[in-house]
Design a protein around this motif. Sequence first.
Motif, PDB file in Angstrom:
ATOM      1  N   LYS A  89      -3.451 -49.404  -8.551  1.00 20.44           N
ATOM      2  CA  LYS A  89      -3.437 -49.664  -7.102  1.00 20.44           C
ATOM      3  C   LYS A  89      -4.281 -48.658  -6.328  1.00 20.44           C
ATOM      4  O   LYS A  89      -4.176 -48.549  -5.109  1.00 20.44           O
ATOM      5  CB  LYS A  89      -1.993 -49.651  -6.588  1.00 20.44           C
ATOM      6  CG  LYS A  89      -1.143 -50.771  -7.150  1.00 20.44           C
ATOM      7  CD  LYS A  89       0.274 -50.727  -6.598  1.00 20.44           C
ATOM      8  CE  LYS A  89       1.131 -51.843  -7.186  1.00 20.44           C
ATOM      9  NZ  LYS A  89       2.529 -51.796  -6.681  1.00 20.44           N
ATOM     10  N   ILE A  90      -5.131 -47.943  -7.007  1.00 16.62           N
ATOM     11  CA  ILE A  90      -5.958 -46.924  -6.380  1.00 16.62           C
ATOM     12  C   ILE A  90      -6.873 -47.504  -5.295  1.00 16.62           C
ATOM     13  O   ILE A  90      -7.189 -46.832  -4.320  1.00 16.62           O
ATOM     14  CB  ILE A  90      -6.797 -46.192  -7.453  1.00 16.62           C
ATOM     15  CG1 ILE A  90      -7.582 -45.034  -6.845  1.00 16.62           C
ATOM     16  CG2 ILE A  90      -7.692 -47.143  -8.192  1.00 16.62           C
ATOM     17  CD1 ILE A  90      -8.329 -44.212  -7.866  1.00 16.62           C
ATOM     18  N   GLY A  91      -7.311 -48.723  -5.448  1.00 15.62           N
ATOM     19  CA  GLY A  91      -8.182 -49.355  -4.456  1.00 15.62           C
ATOM     20  C   GLY A  91      -9.649 -49.235  -4.833  1.00 15.62           C
ATOM     21  O   GLY A  91     -10.099 -48.188  -5.322  1.00 15.62           O
ATOM     22  N   ASP A  92     -10.404 -50.296  -4.584  1.00 19.80           N
ATOM     23  CA  ASP A  92     -11.807 -50.336  -4.992  1.00 19.80           C
ATOM     24  C   ASP A  92     -12.652 -49.282  -4.278  1.00 19.80           C
ATOM     25  O   ASP A  92     -13.532 -48.669  -4.888  1.00 19.80           O
ATOM     26  CB  ASP A  92     -12.393 -51.726  -4.720  1.00 19.80           C
ATOM     27  CG  ASP A  92     -11.796 -52.787  -5.629  1.00 19.80           C
ATOM     28  OD1 ASP A  92     -11.244 -52.420  -6.690  1.00 19.80           O
ATOM     29  OD2 ASP A  92     -11.877 -53.979  -5.279  1.00 19.80           O
ATOM     30  N   SER A  93     -12.419 -49.082  -2.984  1.00 17.17           N
ATOM     31  CA  SER A  93     -13.245 -48.138  -2.228  1.00 17.17           C
ATOM     32  C   SER A  93     -13.041 -46.707  -2.713  1.00 17.17           C
ATOM     33  O   SER A  93     -13.999 -45.926  -2.785  1.00 17.17           O
ATOM     34  CB  SER A  93     -12.936 -48.236  -0.724  1.00 17.17           C
ATOM     35  OG  SER A  93     -11.587 -47.889  -0.461  1.00 17.17           O
ATOM     36  N   VAL A  94     -11.797 -46.370  -3.049  1.00 14.13           N
ATOM     37  CA  VAL A  94     -11.516 -45.025  -3.575  1.00 14.13           C
ATOM     38  C   VAL A  94     -12.175 -44.847  -4.937  1.00 14.13           C
ATOM     39  O   VAL A  94     -12.826 -43.836  -5.207  1.00 14.13           O
ATOM     40  CB  VAL A  94     -10.000 -44.778  -3.677  1.00 14.13           C
ATOM     41  CG1 VAL A  94      -9.729 -43.438  -4.363  1.00 14.13           C
ATOM     42  CG2 VAL A  94      -9.360 -44.788  -2.301  1.00 14.13           C
ATOM     43  N   ARG A  95     -12.012 -45.838  -5.796  1.00 14.40           N
ATOM     44  CA  ARG A  95     -12.622 -45.758  -7.127  1.00 14.40           C
ATOM     45  C   ARG A  95     -14.143 -45.603  -7.022  1.00 14.40           C
ATOM     46  O   ARG A  95     -14.749 -44.759  -7.706  1.00 14.40           O
ATOM     47  CB  ARG A  95     -12.293 -47.013  -7.939  1.00 14.40           C
ATOM     48  CG  ARG A  95     -12.907 -46.994  -9.332  1.00 14.40           C
ATOM     49  CD  ARG A  95     -12.744 -48.353 -10.003  1.00 14.40           C
ATOM     50  NE  ARG A  95     -11.396 -48.569 -10.462  1.00 14.40           N
ATOM     51  CZ  ARG A  95     -10.935 -48.217 -11.661  1.00 14.40           C
ATOM     52  NH1 ARG A  95     -11.741 -47.609 -12.523  1.00 14.40           N
ATOM     53  NH2 ARG A  95      -9.712 -48.467 -12.016  1.00 14.40           N
ATOM     54  N   GLU A  96     -14.761 -46.406  -6.164  1.00 17.57           N
ATOM     55  CA  GLU A  96     -16.219 -46.346  -6.005  1.00 17.57           C
ATOM     56  C   GLU A  96     -16.663 -44.983  -5.502  1.00 17.57           C
ATOM     57  O   GLU A  96     -17.686 -44.445  -5.955  1.00 17.57           O
ATOM     58  CB  GLU A  96     -16.677 -47.451  -5.045  1.00 17.57           C
ATOM     59  CG  GLU A  96     -16.570 -48.848  -5.637  1.00 17.57           C
ATOM     60  CD  GLU A  96     -16.789 -49.935  -4.601  1.00 17.57           C
ATOM     61  OE1 GLU A  96     -17.129 -49.591  -3.453  1.00 17.57           O
ATOM     62  OE2 GLU A  96     -16.611 -51.120  -4.931  1.00 17.57           O
ATOM     63  N   ASN A  97     -15.901 -44.407  -4.577  1.00 19.92           N
ATOM     64  CA  ASN A  97     -16.260 -43.101  -4.034  1.00 19.92           C
ATOM     65  C   ASN A  97     -16.130 -42.012  -5.096  1.00 19.92           C
ATOM     66  O   ASN A  97     -16.980 -41.117  -5.202  1.00 19.92           O
ATOM     67  CB  ASN A  97     -15.391 -42.762  -2.830  1.00 19.92           C
ATOM     68  CG  ASN A  97     -15.839 -41.497  -2.125  1.00 19.92           C
ATOM     69  OD1 ASN A  97     -17.007 -41.350  -1.769  1.00 19.92           O
ATOM     70  ND2 ASN A  97     -14.924 -40.572  -1.928  1.00 19.92           N
ATOM     71  N   LEU A  98     -15.068 -42.079  -5.879  1.00 21.89           N
ATOM     72  CA  LEU A  98     -14.892 -41.109  -6.951  1.00 21.89           C
ATOM     73  C   LEU A  98     -16.012 -41.220  -7.974  1.00 21.89           C
ATOM     74  O   LEU A  98     -16.612 -40.203  -8.379  1.00 21.89           O
ATOM     75  CB  LEU A  98     -13.534 -41.328  -7.635  1.00 21.89           C
ATOM     76  CG  LEU A  98     -12.297 -40.977  -6.821  1.00 21.89           C
ATOM     77  CD1 LEU A  98     -11.041 -41.457  -7.545  1.00 21.89           C
ATOM     78  CD2 LEU A  98     -12.202 -39.479  -6.553  1.00 21.89           C
ATOM     79  N   GLU A  99     -16.313 -42.436  -8.393  1.00 18.70           N
ATOM     80  CA  GLU A  99     -17.342 -42.624  -9.412  1.00 18.70           C
ATOM     81  C   GLU A  99     -18.724 -42.246  -8.885  1.00 18.70           C
ATOM     82  O   GLU A  99     -19.570 -41.750  -9.650  1.00 18.70           O
ATOM     83  CB  GLU A  99     -17.311 -44.065  -9.908  1.00 18.70           C
ATOM     84  CG  GLU A  99     -16.037 -44.378 -10.710  1.00 18.70           C
ATOM     85  CD  GLU A  99     -15.947 -45.823 -11.173  1.00 18.70           C
ATOM     86  OE1 GLU A  99     -16.685 -46.667 -10.616  1.00 18.70           O
ATOM     87  OE2 GLU A  99     -15.141 -46.102 -12.087  1.00 18.70           O
ATOM     88  N   LYS A 100     -18.950 -42.451  -7.594  1.00 20.23           N
ATOM     89  CA  LYS A 100     -20.218 -42.023  -6.971  1.00 20.23           C
ATOM     90  C   LYS A 100     -20.376 -40.508  -7.067  1.00 20.23           C
ATOM     91  O   LYS A 100     -21.496 -39.991  -7.164  1.00 20.23           O
ATOM     92  CB  LYS A 100     -20.242 -42.468  -5.501  1.00 20.23           C
ATOM     93  CG  LYS A 100     -21.537 -42.127  -4.781  1.00 20.23           C
ATOM     94  CD  LYS A 100     -21.483 -42.599  -3.343  1.00 20.23           C
ATOM     95  CE  LYS A 100     -20.537 -41.742  -2.520  1.00 20.23           C
ATOM     96  NZ  LYS A 100     -20.562 -42.103  -1.068  1.00 20.23           N
TER      97      LYS A 100
END
Length: 249
Positions: A228-239
């Motif tokens: 449930k982390i959320g796509d925007s959070v995941r994308e920011n972390l991976e960026k």
Amino acid sequence: MDRKTRIIEIVNKEGKASVKDLAEILETSQVTIRKELTDLDEKGLIKREHGYAIKLDNNRIDTRIGVNYAIKKSIAKLAVESISDGETVMIESGSTNALLSEAIGKTKKNVSIITNSIYIAKSLEDYKEIQIILLGGFYQRESQVNTGPLTKWCAEQFVVDKIFVGVDGYDAESGFSVIDLDRAQSVRDMAKSAKNICVITDSSKFREKSTVKLFNLKDVDYVYTDSKIGDSVRENLEKNKVKVRTCKK
């Protein structure tokens, strides 16, 4: 989900639950429920009173473990897969970290755990395959953790591949945060001895912010959390080159 986990979730949600109601909900006998409540009370996860189980109401780590318990157990199960038999790891204080330590004790052999958490050290007493190295320092009674210059000096004596760190908040720009200044400094001091910083937390912390900065995103190597982390959070972390690992919960 096992019966004890269900009991913890019900009690934490309702605040109080009778033995009779728990037996009906979980479709088992009241005798079995009483035995489970006794065990959970001894572990400090709920408070047992005559005929009832009651949610603990304070800020101690054993209380916080009961919040999102099933999710935290799943995250711990995921994170323990990154640890090999014979390895030495650092684990700082935190409820998910406490469950990770338990998972190491149950599934790994000849692992050394370096920690500043009195709670974690005591919880591992019965696991003979686990060596416990407790960092000294100023003892914080409420959180059951050691902090300060002595903690820093002790941590400097070691080099490990991983440190597992809990957090209280997250910001897309400023990174990870906690609520306690002394804890933050001790965690940063411990992290200097680790090649990889691993944040381990349930996804609710990514929707919260705390006042004390802990790490910039670029400082963190791994995040272990739930789906449930959320796509925007995941994308920011991976960026920011953070490797994200999620359990199915």
